[in-house]
Write a protein that holds these residues in place. Structure first.
Motif, PDB file in Angstrom:
ATOM      1  N   ASP A 136      -7.598   3.895  -4.328  1.00  0.00           N
ATOM      2  CA  ASP A 136      -8.430   3.114  -3.412  1.00  0.00           C
ATOM      3  C   ASP A 136      -8.963   3.968  -2.267  1.00  0.00           C
ATOM      4  O   ASP A 136      -9.844   3.536  -1.523  1.00  0.00           O
ATOM      5  N   LEU A 138       0.851  -1.196   0.000  1.00  0.00           N
ATOM      6  CA  LEU A 138       0.000   0.000   0.000  1.00  0.00           C
ATOM      7  C   LEU A 138       0.879   1.236   0.000  1.00  0.00           C
ATOM      8  O   LEU A 138       1.934   1.256   0.648  1.00  0.00           O
ATOM      9  N   LYS A 156      -2.243  -1.173  -3.404  1.00  0.00           N
ATOM     10  CA  LYS A 156      -3.318  -0.283  -2.973  1.00  0.00           C
ATOM     11  C   LYS A 156      -2.750   1.136  -2.831  1.00  0.00           C
ATOM     12  O   LYS A 156      -1.617   1.307  -2.359  1.00  0.00           O
TER      13      LYS A 156
END
Length: 208
Positions: free
Chosen positions: A102, A53, A80
């Motif tokens: 996201d 992420l 992400k």
């Protein structure tokens, strides 16, 4: 480290990077694998650090977060990305969604909410700063929408845009999760979309 979620922080301000790193490192589930100040540095470090992420600043010295998001998602679709910004323009949020972001958070967001947003995104949901969505979402501004959706459906689609899960929507509205799913199916059919991301885009676009 192998069981931890690797998170990368991209921001041109050292204080912001240090603050986010300090917050994340207090959580045993997360590992700050690297940070970066520029777009070019970000791409170099993604290749070697393999983040799960990225917390990505919208404004960078050599580019913007939306363009970066699109480029990263194109090459590394599994990563992400949550854009962290000082800008609350609705067209930027829409562009961020279209680029594959996201989540979208304001830099003023509460620390606990940052962690909550990360959890939602990692679970496959979209997550947006609630205060930002409340500014964008105002059912009274769109009379035509009232003729298409019931008040209950409007409440649900606004929460979808905020990144709420079905379970969370049910809890907020005091209805069963199965009922929420039924409402969402009807909402999708009414507005002609196929998934939650398209529904969020529709809602934001209709409430500019």
């Amino acid at each position: 480290m192998e069981n931890k979620i690797n998170i990368m922080i991209v921001d041109d301000h050292a204080v912001v990077r240090l603050g986010l790193a300090s917050l994340l490192e207090k959580n045993d589930a997360y590992n700050v694998c690297c940070d970066a100040e520029t777009s070019a540095e970000t791409f170099n470090k993604i290749a070697t650090s393999a983040p799960d992420l990225i917390l990505l600043d919208y404004k960078l010295p050599d580019g913007d977060g939306v363009t970066m998001c699109y480029q990263i998602k194109k090459k590394y679709p599994a990563i992400k990305i949550i854009i962290v910004s000082a800008f609350c323009d609705d067209y930027i949020i829409k562009e961020a969604l279209q680029a594959g972001a996201d989540g979208y958070l304001m830099k003023t967001i509460d620390r606990k909410m940052i962690l909550s947003s990360i959890e939602r995104v990692l679970s496959g949901e979209k997550s947006f700063d609630p205060s930002l969505i409340h500014n964008l979402v105002n059912p009274s501004q769109d009379k035509e929408l009232h003729t298409e959706l019931t008040l209950q459906e409007i409440e649900i689609i606004s929460r979808i845009a905020q990144g709420f899960t079905n379970k969370e929507i049910g809890k907020e509205m005091f209805i069963a999760e199965k009922t929420v799913r039924n409402y969402i199916s009807r909402i999708f059919e009414k507005i002609g979309v196929n998934n939650r991301t398209e529904a969020a885009l529709y809602w934001i676009d209709r409430n500019k």
